[in-house]
Motif scaffolding. Structure first.
Motif, short mmCIF file in Angstrom:
data_model
loop_
_atom_site.label_atom_id
_atom_site.label_comp_id
_atom_site.label_asym_id
_atom_site.label_seq_id
_atom_site.Cartn_x
_atom_site.Cartn_y
_atom_site.Cartn_z
N LEU A 68 0.83 -1.21 0.00
CA LEU A 68 0.00 0.00 0.00
C LEU A 68 0.86 1.26 0.00
O LEU A 68 0.53 2.25 -0.64
CB LEU A 68 -0.92 0.00 1.21
N THR A 69 1.97 1.21 0.72
CA THR A 69 2.90 2.35 0.74
C THR A 69 3.50 2.56 -0.65
O THR A 69 3.60 3.69 -1.13
CB THR A 69 4.01 2.12 1.77
N GLU A 70 3.88 1.46 -1.31
CA GLU A 70 4.42 1.54 -2.67
C GLU A 70 3.37 2.08 -3.64
O GLU A 70 3.69 2.86 -4.54
CB GLU A 70 4.89 0.16 -3.14
N ASN A 71 2.12 1.65 -3.45
CA ASN A 71 1.04 2.09 -4.33
C ASN A 71 0.84 3.61 -4.25
O ASN A 71 0.60 4.27 -5.27
CB ASN A 71 -0.25 1.35 -3.96
N ALA A 133 -1.20 -24.35 -1.92
CA ALA A 133 -1.37 -23.53 -0.72
C ALA A 133 -2.61 -22.67 -0.89
O ALA A 133 -2.78 -22.04 -1.94
CB ALA A 133 -0.15 -22.66 -0.47
N SER A 134 -3.46 -22.65 0.11
CA SER A 134 -4.71 -21.87 0.06
C SER A 134 -4.76 -20.91 1.25
O SER A 134 -4.38 -21.28 2.37
CB SER A 134 -5.93 -22.78 0.09
N LEU A 135 -5.25 -19.72 0.98
CA LEU A 135 -5.41 -18.72 2.04
C LEU A 135 -6.72 -17.98 1.81
O LEU A 135 -6.97 -17.47 0.72
CB LEU A 135 -4.24 -17.74 2.02
N VAL A 136 -7.56 -17.95 2.83
CA VAL A 136 -8.84 -17.25 2.77
C VAL A 136 -8.86 -16.19 3.86
O VAL A 136 -8.59 -16.48 5.02
CB VAL A 136 -10.03 -18.22 2.95
N LEU A 137 -9.17 -14.97 3.45
CA LEU A 137 -9.16 -13.84 4.38
C LEU A 137 -10.46 -13.07 4.28
O LEU A 137 -10.87 -12.66 3.19
CB LEU A 137 -7.99 -12.90 4.05
N GLN A 138 -11.12 -12.88 5.40
CA GLN A 138 -12.28 -11.99 5.47
C GLN A 138 -11.75 -10.61 5.85
O GLN A 138 -11.22 -10.42 6.95
CB GLN A 138 -13.29 -12.47 6.51
N ILE A 139 -11.86 -9.66 4.93
CA ILE A 139 -11.30 -8.34 5.18
C ILE A 139 -12.42 -7.32 5.38
O ILE A 139 -13.47 -7.39 4.74
CB ILE A 139 -10.37 -7.91 4.01
N ASN A 140 -12.19 -6.39 6.29
CA ASN A 140 -13.17 -5.34 6.58
C ASN A 140 -12.47 -3.99 6.64
O ASN A 140 -11.32 -3.89 7.08
CB ASN A 140 -13.86 -5.59 7.93
N LYS A 186 -3.82 -8.80 -3.62
CA LYS A 186 -5.27 -8.81 -3.80
C LYS A 186 -5.95 -7.81 -2.87
O LYS A 186 -6.93 -7.16 -3.24
CB LYS A 186 -5.82 -10.22 -3.56
N VAL A 187 -5.44 -7.68 -1.66
CA VAL A 187 -5.99 -6.71 -0.70
C VAL A 187 -5.78 -5.29 -1.22
O VAL A 187 -6.69 -4.45 -1.16
CB VAL A 187 -5.35 -6.88 0.69
#
Length: 315
Positions: A68-71, A133-140, A186-187
């Protein structure tokens, strides 16, 4: 004298003709309008379901902060971990809100890791070893000033690697590092605006020519300024008003676009292009009120709009 007058008349007619120029414009569009006005955010460590994923959560937080800082779209600020004797959800929430006010943070990105898993299996007759490898994240995204949730989504990432023999596969730590990196990307994609390319049809007359030059270069602010200056010279120039409306629509300022289209239509009621544009904005704003808004497509060249016609206000 007649010849001179005839030539002058032809010149005036040519100067008053208007045609449609189609420009391929680009602009930033918020992925989620609810967070379009945020300027500063902080990332908290995501909740996880065990000690093994606590480290993953910390790594994910760090990766998101870096990307995010790079963005550069947001000012990314740090928020300390809540050091509370009784870390109840209510106490943690109160701590966040207090820190948000103290550090002038608009919103906090929080969430929970729902799944972090690595699977190994054989594929095909040759028994190629595949590791997934799988990763699932609920983001708010939570507003620390309004004290409410703005938006959220369940994100999923999978990374797969195949090899023979199994020893050639990346180890579990390397696989989780890959999936963490992909999830961080992705975030960032979820939070930040994306570039939209879209055709925009603008009218070309002597009064709009300067603004069109800026518009073709993507300098929308300069184009609007040039057309505003043209309006100062002739407030009833409906072609300039139309271009201001089309540009406002393209930039997402739909209320302003409606007003420009309305003024253009009132000044030249016979022109179908203005009526169609006004009707489109009225319908779009109604959809927006009902929460069913879809991105409008600004009409490009049509047979009716490309036919040269006399524009009396440009004389």
């Amino acid at each position: 004298m007649r010849i001179r007058y005839g030539a002058m008349g032809i010149l005036l007619f040519l100067m008053s003709c208007q045609t449609m120029s189609t420009i391929q414009g680009t602009r930033l569009v918020p992925t989620h309008p609810e967070i379009a006005d945020l300027t500063s955010i902080a990332i908290t460590q995501f909740y996880s379901f065990g000690e093994e994923t606590d480290l993953l959560s910390a790594q994910l937080q760090m990766a998101i902060e870096e990307k995010l800082t790079e963005n550069g779209h947001f000012i990314v600020k740090k928020i300390p971990k809540p050091m509370l004797r009784r870390p109840t959800p209510l106490a943690i929430k109160k701590f966040w809100y207090e820190q948000g006010a103290k550090e002038n943070i608009d919103a906090l990105v929080s969430g929970e890791i729902d799944l972090a898993r690595i699977e190994l299996r054989s594929v095909g007759e040759e028994e190629i070893q595949e590791k997934r490898a799988s990763l699932v994240l609920q983001i708010n995204v939570v507003s620390l000033q309004q004290e409410k949730r703005l938006t959220g989504e369940r994100l999923m990432i999978q990374e797969t690697s195949s090899a023979v023999p199994e020893e050639m596969l990346p180890n579990d730590e390397q696989m989780m590092a890959r999936v963490t990196e992909s999830m961080a990307e992705k975030v960032v994609e979820f939070l930040t605006p994306h570039v939209l390319e879209q055709e925009i049809g603008l009218l070309r007359t002597p009064a709009t020519a300067e603004g069109l030059r800026y518009a073709k270069e993507g300098e929308w602010g300069a184009a609007i300024y040039a057309w505003d200056q043209a309006l100062l010279k002739n407030p009833e120039n409906h072609t300039v008003l139309y271009n201001l409306g089309a540009t406002s629509e393209f930039l997402g300022a739909y209320e302003r676009a409606k007003e420009y289209y309305k003024q253009a239509h009132l000044l030249s009621e016979k022109k179908k292009l203005y009526r169609q544009a006004l009707d489109r904005m009225i319908a779009l704003l109604k959809e927006k009120e009902n929460g069913t808004t879809s991105l409008p497509i600004i009409p490009a060249v049509t047979e009716e709009s490309t036919t040269p016609e006399t524009d009396e206000v440009d004389h």
